[in-house]
Motif scaffolding. Structure first.
Motif, short mmCIF file in Angstrom:
data_model
loop_
_atom_site.label_atom_id
_atom_site.label_comp_id
_atom_site.label_asym_id
_atom_site.label_seq_id
_atom_site.Cartn_x
_atom_site.Cartn_y
_atom_site.Cartn_z
N GLU A 154 23.04 91.66 19.79
CA GLU A 154 22.81 91.15 18.44
C GLU A 154 24.10 90.83 17.68
O GLU A 154 24.07 90.41 16.53
CB GLU A 154 21.96 92.14 17.62
CG GLU A 154 22.57 93.51 17.47
CD GLU A 154 22.25 94.47 18.62
OE1 GLU A 154 22.76 95.59 18.56
OE2 GLU A 154 21.53 94.11 19.56
N THR A 155 25.24 90.99 18.31
CA THR A 155 26.52 90.70 17.67
C THR A 155 26.63 89.20 17.40
O THR A 155 26.34 88.38 18.25
CB THR A 155 27.69 91.15 18.55
OG1 THR A 155 27.57 92.55 18.79
CG2 THR A 155 29.03 90.85 17.91
N GLU A 156 27.05 88.87 16.16
CA GLU A 156 27.23 87.48 15.78
C GLU A 156 28.66 87.29 15.29
O GLU A 156 29.27 88.22 14.76
CB GLU A 156 26.25 87.08 14.68
CG GLU A 156 24.80 87.12 15.15
CD GLU A 156 23.85 86.62 14.08
OE1 GLU A 156 24.30 85.95 13.12
OE2 GLU A 156 22.65 86.91 14.20
#
Length: 63
Positions: free
Chosen positions: A54-56
């Motif tokens: 989920e890292t952006e």
């Protein structure tokens, strides 16, 4: 990122030198090699750092 073998680093320096038409003096080869080894080691640390799915990326980069 795979660790290049010692002779592969020298071959890489030679190939890039020719490709860029940028001769590397024999006296400077050990320094070029040392800098490349450090760059590869640091790059490996970044490459191996696991990030959650989920890292952006940050929307704004500031210094």
């Amino acid at each position: 990122m795979a660790e290049p073998q010692d002779n592969h680093i020298d071959d890489y320096i030679e190939a890039v030198s020719k490709a860029l038409a940028l001769p590397v003096e024999e006296a400077l080869r050990p320094a070029v090699r040392a800098n490349l080894e450090v760059s590869l080691r640091l790059g490996r640390l970044v490459d191996e750092f696991a990030l959650p799915d989920e890292t952006e990326p940050a929307p704004i980069f500031t210094a």
